[in-house]
Design a protein around this motif. Structure first.
Motif, PDB file in Angstrom:
ATOM      1  N   LYS A  43       0.839  -1.212   0.000  1.00 59.20           N
ATOM      2  CA  LYS A  43       0.000   0.000   0.000  1.00 59.20           C
ATOM      3  C   LYS A  43       0.874   1.263   0.000  1.00 59.20           C
ATOM      4  N   CYS A  61       1.010   4.186  -2.908  1.00 59.38           N
ATOM      5  CA  CYS A  61       0.755   5.623  -2.696  1.00 59.38           C
ATOM      6  C   CYS A  61       1.916   6.478  -3.207  1.00 59.38           C
ATOM      7  N   ASN A  78       0.324  -3.953  -6.365  1.00 56.63           N
ATOM      8  CA  ASN A  78      -0.761  -4.738  -5.764  1.00 56.63           C
ATOM      9  C   ASN A  78      -0.185  -6.030  -5.213  1.00 56.63           C
ATOM     10  N   GLY A 116      -2.479  -0.618  -4.802  1.00 57.27           N
ATOM     11  CA  GLY A 116      -2.517  -0.689  -3.332  1.00 57.27           C
ATOM     12  C   GLY A 116      -3.506  -1.718  -2.832  1.00 57.27           C
ATOM     13  N   HIS A 117      -3.903  -2.636  -3.711  1.00 51.79           N
ATOM     14  CA  HIS A 117      -4.931  -3.609  -3.335  1.00 51.79           C
ATOM     15  C   HIS A 117      -4.304  -4.928  -2.896  1.00 51.79           C
TER      16      HIS A 117
END
Ligand SMILES: NC(=O)c1ccc[n+]([C@@H]2O[C@H](COP(=O)([O-])OP(=O)(O)OC[C@H]3O[C@@H](n4cnc5c(N)ncnc54)[C@H](O)[C@@H]3O)[C@@H](O)[C@H]2O)c1
Length: 264
Positions: A181, A185, A195, A252-253
């Protein structure tokens, strides 16, 4: 800014032709399936592991599909080894479009007896190793100014505790989830998506002793609603999705591919 897609782009959203993917842990269960899956969708692949000979099988399977493949020896816990690996990829293929950090290790001990040197080895391989490989790929992507996709490998154990001695492993995977994550960002502005695939237990030579033990199998399956352990090929769909333009709006998943284990 609006990004419009035509029918041709929609039809080719899973296409990886012209891409170069690096897969660490390329001799492992996950890494081998990842290499075959990425190749099937058009990517060339570089597989890495500490021992070159362990990569021969993966490379020959990939080459059978007509893709370019290369094996590189690399210890993901060693910053110099990771930089040398990335340099070799760029010298040979010109770029890194996709980085899959499949290298990882596990250790299980009751928390009160966890040997701290083993704890550290797990942290080094899973957390430091993931960071170094993401950093090496990210640097190349930023330098070239091209979009890239980084896929880390977490675990259901990065979300949920377990009575069976996962302090080091679970903590390391929780760190991989947050690292994913954080990088997402920081690097979104460069069009680099980061991810994570978070698997439940799956069949590899290392998990066979657990999965072939009837009692242990029952305990593990009681936590997986779909009622079976995954196969390494079960991750290919998620991997291609995350690697390709099909997931352009996703970063960011942490994507659970776990037969519903994290759902309840
Ligand atoms: N097998 C499972 O049930 C399971 C479940 C959830 C998550 N995972 C994760 O999936 C990933 C792949 O696991 P797998 O089951 O395919 O494991 P595996 O043991 O089959 O493969 C791991 C790979 O990592 C490599 N590796 C380990 N330490 C390394 C280092 N320091 N430098 C370079 N390479 C190194 C090994 O050589 C091997 O190629 C790991 O991150 C693991 O934690 C596995």
């Amino acid at each position: 800014m609006r990004v419009k897609m035509g029918l041709d782009e929609i039809k080719s959203m899973f296409d990886l032709n012209g891409k170069v993917a690096v897969i660490t842990g390329g001799s492992g269960g996950f890494g081998r399936a990842a290499a075959i899956g990425l190749t099937a969708y058009g990517s060339d692949v570089v597989v890495t592991s500490r021992t070159l000979s362990s990569l021969e099988e993966t490379v020959s399977e990939v080459e059978k599909q007509g893709a370019k493949a290369m094996a590189i020896s690399c210890d993901v816990t060693d910053a110099d080894s990771v930089s040398a690996m990335a340099k070799q990829v760029v010298d040979q293929f010109g770029k890194i479009d996709i980085m899959v950090t499949g290298a990882g290790i596990a250790a299980r001990h009751p928390a009160e007896e966890m040997p701290i040197d083993e704890w550290q080895k797990v942290m080094d391989a899973n957390v430091k190793g993931t960071m170094l490989c993401c950093q090496a790929a990210g640097k190349d992507m930023i330098k070239r100014g091209e979009p890239g996709s980084i896929i880390t490998v977490g675990s259901i154990r990065g979300f949920l505790g377990h009575p069976a001695g996962y302090t080091a492993y679970g903590t390391s995977k929780g760190a991989v989830h947050l690292l994913t994550k954080q990088l997402a960002c920081e690097w979104a502005k460069y069009q680099i998506r980061v991810n994570c695939i978070a698997p439940c237990i799956f069949w590899t030579p290392l998990t066979e002793p657990i999965l072939n033990d009837k009692e242990l199998y029952k305990i593990f399956m009681s936590r997986i609603p779909i009622g079976r352990a995954a196969e390494p090929e079960d991750f290919i769909g998620a991997l291609i999705y995350l690697a390709s333009p099909a997931s352009n709006m996703m970063t960011g998943h942490i994507m659970s591919v776990d037969g519903g284990a994290a759902a309840g």
